[in-house]
Write a protein that holds these residues in place. Structure first.
Motif, mmCIF file in Angstrom:
data_model
loop_
_atom_site.group_PDB
_atom_site.id
_atom_site.type_symbol
_atom_site.label_atom_id
_atom_site.label_comp_id
_atom_site.label_asym_id
_atom_site.label_seq_id
_atom_site.Cartn_x
_atom_site.Cartn_y
_atom_site.Cartn_z
ATOM 1 N N VAL A 244 0.878 -1.364 -0.100
ATOM 2 C CA VAL A 244 0.061 0.087 0.025
ATOM 3 C C VAL A 244 0.740 1.217 -0.015
ATOM 4 O O VAL A 244 1.675 1.263 1.008
ATOM 5 C CB VAL A 244 -0.883 -0.040 1.363
ATOM 6 C CG1 VAL A 244 -1.823 1.195 1.326
ATOM 7 C CG2 VAL A 244 -1.676 -1.268 1.249
ATOM 8 N N PRO A 245 0.665 2.223 -0.977
ATOM 9 C CA PRO A 245 1.564 3.443 -0.967
ATOM 10 C C PRO A 245 1.522 4.090 0.454
ATOM 11 O O PRO A 245 0.339 4.241 0.946
ATOM 12 C CB PRO A 245 0.880 4.063 -2.137
ATOM 13 C CG PRO A 245 0.212 3.406 -2.946
ATOM 14 C CD PRO A 245 -0.288 2.108 -1.921
ATOM 15 N N GLY A 246 2.635 4.640 0.965
ATOM 16 C CA GLY A 246 2.629 5.339 2.131
ATOM 17 C C GLY A 246 2.956 4.355 3.419
ATOM 18 O O GLY A 246 2.834 5.079 4.353
ATOM 19 N N ILE A 247 2.828 3.137 3.100
ATOM 20 C CA ILE A 247 2.681 2.364 4.533
ATOM 21 C C ILE A 247 4.086 1.443 4.240
ATOM 22 O O ILE A 247 4.336 0.838 3.357
ATOM 23 C CB ILE A 247 1.573 1.489 4.696
ATOM 24 C CG1 ILE A 247 0.276 2.240 5.001
ATOM 25 C CG2 ILE A 247 1.906 0.527 5.737
ATOM 26 C CD1 ILE A 247 -0.967 1.601 5.329
ATOM 27 N N GLU A 248 5.044 1.750 5.256
ATOM 28 C CA GLU A 248 6.389 0.845 5.299
ATOM 29 C C GLU A 248 6.318 -0.134 6.459
ATOM 30 O O GLU A 248 6.044 0.250 7.669
ATOM 31 C CB GLU A 248 7.648 1.965 5.589
ATOM 32 C CG GLU A 248 7.552 2.939 4.419
ATOM 33 C CD GLU A 248 8.969 3.783 4.564
ATOM 34 O OE1 GLU A 248 9.662 3.607 5.399
ATOM 35 O OE2 GLU A 248 9.158 4.686 3.669
ATOM 36 N N ILE A 249 6.252 -1.241 6.188
ATOM 37 C CA ILE A 249 6.306 -2.239 7.207
ATOM 38 C C ILE A 249 7.063 -3.613 6.804
ATOM 39 O O ILE A 249 7.067 -3.954 5.475
ATOM 40 C CB ILE A 249 4.840 -2.628 7.342
ATOM 41 C CG1 ILE A 249 4.615 -3.370 8.685
ATOM 42 C CG2 ILE A 249 4.102 -3.538 6.336
ATOM 43 C CD1 ILE A 249 3.220 -3.499 9.234
#
Length: 320
Positions: A244-249
């Protein structure tokens, strides 16, 4: 050590016996097993712990010292040694362990969306929205779930789950205060209704292979979920979230325990009092919650400010 492993752990949970056996065979016996018990000194134990501190966390050091301590105590009770030198030795600070993490509200919302196609969707919704331990969610039974509540009594009884069991060998929860009843918000009620219908279809599809356990969350044939399988499914969901763009995990860094830390963190960010969070997660006191979830709670001590504001009132406007 082998005597203690064979006889000193009688009646303990098999998982506890397995863990202690691994600790002893990996860390205690290779290093100290050849020493004669009467010759074992506190200096020997100190040096052993200091050496292990280079590779183990403080918690692991406490565990291996406990194994040695209990084994020597057993030897003392049988007159094999006159004193227990292990009790003279303190545990040094070990390596920093893997810090627990928590989802932000944005990440948690993304997880719930990404989990919609998962066979464990209901499990993750209820875990994240109630803060239940994975060992409490996996053995949850339908007879401990009330999806209707009772609006006609005073005070009104909302839909709820009774967290009264765990996967421990005794079936008991971790502590007495872990045994609690939690209200369900609408989203959790909805997914559990769908889960009940879905399980009915699974029962029909499995036919004679179905094993009736009464559990809410099960495999395709009705058996209790395995912890490793739940963890793998969570990481699959997190892999979808990572796109998902904008989510770093990093999916491989997360465990199922961290749905619980996320619950604590999200409530704390919304200024829910620590005492209330403590009751929800089944801790014996707020002090336990603060210690265990120190990185997830945002404590603002405002008692003094409130009291002094009542005494002195607001400050006068500055002179021009």
């Amino acid at each position: 050590m082998t005597d203690w492993l064979m006889y000193g752990l009688a009646g303990r949970d098999p998982a506890t016996v397995k863990t202690n056996t691994i600790l002893c065979n990996t860390h205690v016996i290779p290093a100290l097993g050849a020493r004669k018990l009467r010759d074992l000194s506190a200096d020997d134990v100190d040096r052993w712990l200091a050496d292990k501190a280079k590779a183990l966390s403080t918690r692991s050091l406490e565990a291996i010292r406990s194994c040695l301590n209990r084994a020597v105590k057993r030897a003392m009770a049988r007159d094999n040694v006159k004193r227990n030198v292990v009790e003279l030795c303190s545990v040094p600070t070990g390596r920093t362990g893997r810090p627990s993490k928590s989802l932000t509200l944005k990440q948690a919302e993304a997880v719930l969306v990404a989990a919609e196609d998962s066979p464990l969707y209901a499990y993750f919704v209820v875990s994240l929205l109630t803060g239940g331990r994975t060992e409490e969610m996996r053995p949850l039974r339908w007879d401990h779930v009330d999806l209707e509540g009772d609006p006609d009594v005073v005070p009104e009884i909302p839909p709820h789950i009774a967290v009264w069991r765990s996967v421990r060998s005794t079936g008991d929860t971790k502590t007495r205060k872990s045994r609690r009843t939690l209200a369900l918000l609408g989203r959790a009620v909805d997914v559990l209704k769908v889960q009940r219908e879905r399980q009915g279809r699974q029962r029909v599809a499995a036919g004679d292979e179905w094993q009736e356990t009464g559990l809410v969350f099960t495999s395709a044939v009705g058996t209790e979920l395995d912890a490793a399988n739940v963890r793998r499914e969570l990481r699959k969901i997190l892999a979808r979230v990572a796109r998902v763009p904008g989510i770093e995990i990093e999916p491989h860094e997360w465990t199922t325990r961290e749905t619980r830390t996320s619950f604590v963190s999200i409530l704390s960010d919304r200024s829910i009092p620590l005492e209330a969070i403590s009751r929800l997660v089944g801790h014996s006191s707020p002090a336990v919650t603060e210690e265990v979830y120190r990185k997830q709670t945002r404590l603002v001590i405002q008692t003094g400010a409130v009291a002094m504001d009542g005494i002195f009132g607001t400050s006068p406007p500055p002179k021009r």
